[in-house]
Design an enzyme around this catalytic site. Structure first.
Site, PDB file in Angstrom:
ATOM      1  N   GLU A 101      -5.528 -28.161  -0.817  1.00  0.00           N
ATOM      2  CA  GLU A 101      -5.924 -27.305   0.378  1.00  0.00           C
ATOM      3  C   GLU A 101      -6.833 -28.277   1.344  1.00  0.00           C
ATOM      4  OE1 GLU A 101      -5.053 -24.102   1.188  1.00  0.00           O
ATOM      5  OE2 GLU A 101      -3.722 -24.250  -0.392  1.00  0.00           O
ATOM      6  N   SER A 378      21.787  27.303 -13.973  1.00  0.00           N
ATOM      7  CA  SER A 378      22.592  27.828 -12.769  1.00  0.00           C
ATOM      8  C   SER A 378      22.223  27.078 -11.766  1.00  0.00           C
ATOM      9  CB  SER A 378      22.358  29.392 -12.781  1.00  0.00           C
ATOM     10  OG  SER A 378      22.825  30.128 -13.917  1.00  0.00           O
TER      11      SER A 378
END
Length: 717
Positions: A101, A378
């Site tokens: 870095e 249903s």
């Protein structure tokens, strides 16, 4: 003479010109020097007045959840930054970070002027800010104090803060704060959390290869995470090790040994977060992981910005209903009746609201709205049977069988135990009769029903290939989320939009890392969808779902109740209602997690699930602008139904007339029989009385004869 004078004059003019130029140069020099001095003074004032005290305390970065309006709906985080001293951090990790870095970290005063010049050249060539040249100190100032936008003003502020940090802290202090603040991916802010997340150990225990791996993540933590792409992470680690060797931090032998080692990751994932709408957050996390390739740690603590379809009005309405026990049946003391509900926009598939359970939420709790697999009862009839029938040319006005049937030993019964001979498809749907759909599926072929159900996004198993499919009697079942998505097809003219919660995900730097792409499926024809909507409206208006009605708002939907597996117990296992308006589709389920002979539902879905749906709609009316369904494609069909109903009414009227006539004849015949019966009884009574009198006379005669005989006997004595 004149020539000499001219030369002298020319020399004089040149001297005056040189003096004038020198004077101007001096003025410009001192002016520029003054500007520089003033600029330096201003810069020094800015540096001296800058506040960098925030570096004293590391802080977590939660992921932000936004609702459909772009407002913050919740914050989630499992970050727990543990600041560690530089002495606790392995020397190899510090050297690895410096190598990759900022190789001149301990030599510069916070700014690498060569790097800045190189970046400036690249930016000028590109015409925009594309490169930085940041040192570790600059990265620290940017991460803690600034945004990640690439502008010159932000870069200037970064330089000011960098100089302030360099003047305030030693190099070791800066390195310590940098390593405690930098993001390593997977929700890990700081080296201690990174060591725990990736390797399951304290930072002080990191090896050389582990240190190089972490250092390599800083450049692009999400992209280089070993949890996502181990190969990329290994390559990056090897680059870091090579740089460390070049910088003289490690020997060739250390390098050779380190690159030969495997990266061994921890399998532990910490999930400890608090926030609003926990079940909805659960779904967001699941979607982010499954659809966008993120990890749970990234979602929870990666500082993400997640934009969702959440509608706060509907979500709050649903949450409030679920917190009120009045809307749910009484539970047994040892087990709470559970429930799950989901509401979504049929036009987009966006999930507006979701609650996955009742009672106190605890982390990792089962989400009944998304994970539940139960028989839909249903509620599956409109999909498995009636949509298939309409697609094959049946009409909602067609008459269906409603009488006792036996198909290879399968003999379904209507709930009310009554039979009407024939009913329209409309009435069969509205009143949820059982025999018509079973006979209809048998006539059409089970395979047609199976294909239709699967088109609606509900997976089936081999055991579901039977006539029980007509009544939703699946081997396993489905979830409220899938049922809501399926029914959205009817509300959206036959087009099913894939249900989803997330619209867009941005990382902590504001870069878009995930965006929803619309997934639409033309499941059935618009006319079929409108026919189904009209019949399901009937279920709400005159059928089993009356408690879903709301004045001024058209509602369609279907109830569903599943049977108990105990034949001698009167009750039900699951209650369902799936309903919709033009703007919103919702599915509600109720039941016990563990159903047995002591734990079951005693009423029907029309009395439990349907009122919950209705109450959520009532509290969300402001979000439902469209009041009526568009049924413009079925005007003729509706008229045919009315004609059929009129025929049935006339037939029923005629039947009633004949029944009354028959009843009168039967009454007349009954009265005649009663009259004859009375006449017979009267005659028999007279005959009995006559016989009785005769017997009485004979008895009196015999009595007198006995008395005479007794008197004669006494006289003889």
């Amino acid at each position: 003479m004149k020539r000499t004078e001219r030369k002298q004059l020319q020399k004089q003019l040149n001297a005056e010109k040189k003096w004038s130029n020198l004077k101007i140069s001096r003025i410009l020099f001192f002016g520029i020097l003054g500007v520089i001095i003033c600029g330096l003074a201003v810069v020094n004032v800015l540096i001296s007045t800058s506040d960098v005290s925030k570096l004293e305390e590391p802080e977590p970065r939660p992921s932000m959840i936004y609702d459909q309006n772009g407002d913050v709906a919740s914050k989630i985080s499992n970050s727990n930054i543990e600041g560690v001293r530089l002495e606790q951090i392995p020397k190899e990790l510090v050297e690895a970070v410096i190598s990759v870095e900022d190789q001149r970290f301990y030599k510069h005063n916070g700014i690498n002027y060569f790097g800045i010049a190189r970046a400036l050249t690249q930016n000028l060539l590109k015409g925009e800010v594309v490169a930085g040249g940041s040192t570790i100190t600059q990265q620290l100032s940017k991460n803690v104090f600034l945004t990640h936008e690439r502008t010159y003003s932000r870069k200037f502020n970064e330089l000011i803060l960098t100089k302030k940090i360099e003047r305030t802290y030693s190099k070791d202090d800066i390195m310590e704060r940098y390593l405690n603040q930098i993001y390593f991916g997977e929700g890990a802010w700081g080296v201690q959390r990174a060591a725990e997340i990736y390797f399951g150990k304290d930072v002080s225990q990191l090896t050389l290869t582990e240190s190089a791996t972490l250092a390599g993540l800083i450049k692009a933590p999400s992209y280089l995470s070993p949890y996502k792409d181990l190969e990329k992470s290994v390559k990056r680690r090897n680059i870091v090790l090579s740089l460390m060797k070049n910088e003289g931090y490690i020997s060739q032998a250390d390098f050779d040994e380190a690159i030969g080692q495997e990266i061994v990751l921890s399998d532990e994932t910490t999930m400890n977060y608090k926030g609003k709408y926990p079940y909805y957050i659960d779904l967001i996390i699941e979607e982010a992981v499954d659809k966008y390739g993120l990890t749970k740690n990234e979602v929870l603590s990666g500082g993400l910005h997640i934009y969702t379809e959440l509608n706060p009005v509907i979500q709050n309405a649903l949450e409030d209903v679920y917190e009120d026990d009045r809307y749910f049946p009484d539970s047994k003391p040892d087990q709470l009746i559970q429930s799950g509900s989901v509401f979504l926009n049929p036009k987009t598939g966006g999930i507006s609201a979701l609650v996955g359970g009742r009672g106190q939420y605890t982390h990792g709790r089962f989400n009944h709205a998304t994970k539940l697999i139960r028989q839909p009862g249903s509620t599956l009839k409109p999909i498995a049977v009636y949509t298939s029938a309409l697609e094959q040319g049946y009409q909602i006005s067609d008459l269906l069988v409603d009488e006792p049937i036996n198909i290879n030993g399968y003999s379904p019964k209507n709930v009310d135990k009554q039979y009407r001979g024939q009913v329209t498809m409309y009435d069969a749907v509205a009143h949820s009769y059982n025999i018509p759909p079973v006979q209809l599926l048998h006539d059409m072929g089970i395979e047609n029903g199976v294909r239709t159900v699967e088109r609606f996004g509900i997976p089936l198993e081999d055991n579901d290939y039977n006539l029980g499919l007509a009544l939703g009697g699946l081997h396993k079942g489905t979830s409220p989320l899938r049922m809501a998505q399926a029914f959205s097809t009817f509300a959206n003219d036959g087009v099913m939009m894939e249900a989803h919660a997330i619209i867009e995900i941005k990382d902590s730097e504001g870069e878009v890392i995930g965006k929803w792409r619309e997934h639409a499926t033309q499941v059935t024809d618009p006319e079929v969808a409108q026919q189904m909507t009209y019949m399901l409206q009937g279920a709400v208006e005159v059928g089993t779902a009356k408690k879903a009605q709301l004045p001024g708002l058209e509602v369609a939907g279907k109830t569903g109740t599943t049977q108990l597996p105990f034949p001698d117990v009167a009750g039900s296992k699951d209650h369902w209602f799936v309903g919709y308006t033009p703007d919103l589709v919702g599915a509600v389920w109720l039941g016990y997690d563990k159903t047995d002979a002591e734990h079951y539902l005693t009423s029907t879905s029309g009395l439990t699930a349907t009122p919950i749906f209705q109450e959520v709609l009532f509290r969300s009316l402001s979000q439902l602008p469209t009041k009526n369904f568009d049924l413009s494609l079925i005007e003729k069909t509706k008229k045919e139904l009315e004609k059929q109903k009129e025929k049935l009414r006339k037939k029923e009227h005629q039947q009633e007339k004949e029944n009354r006539k028959r009843e009168k004849e039967e009454e007349k015949e009954r009265k005649k029989r009663e009259k004859e019966q009375k006449k017979r009884e009267k005659k028999e009574q007279k005959e009995k009385e006559k016989e009785m009198k005769k017997r009485e006379k004979e008895y009196e005669k015999e009595k007198k004869e006995r008395e005479k005989g007794d008197e004669k006997k006494k006289e003889d004595d």
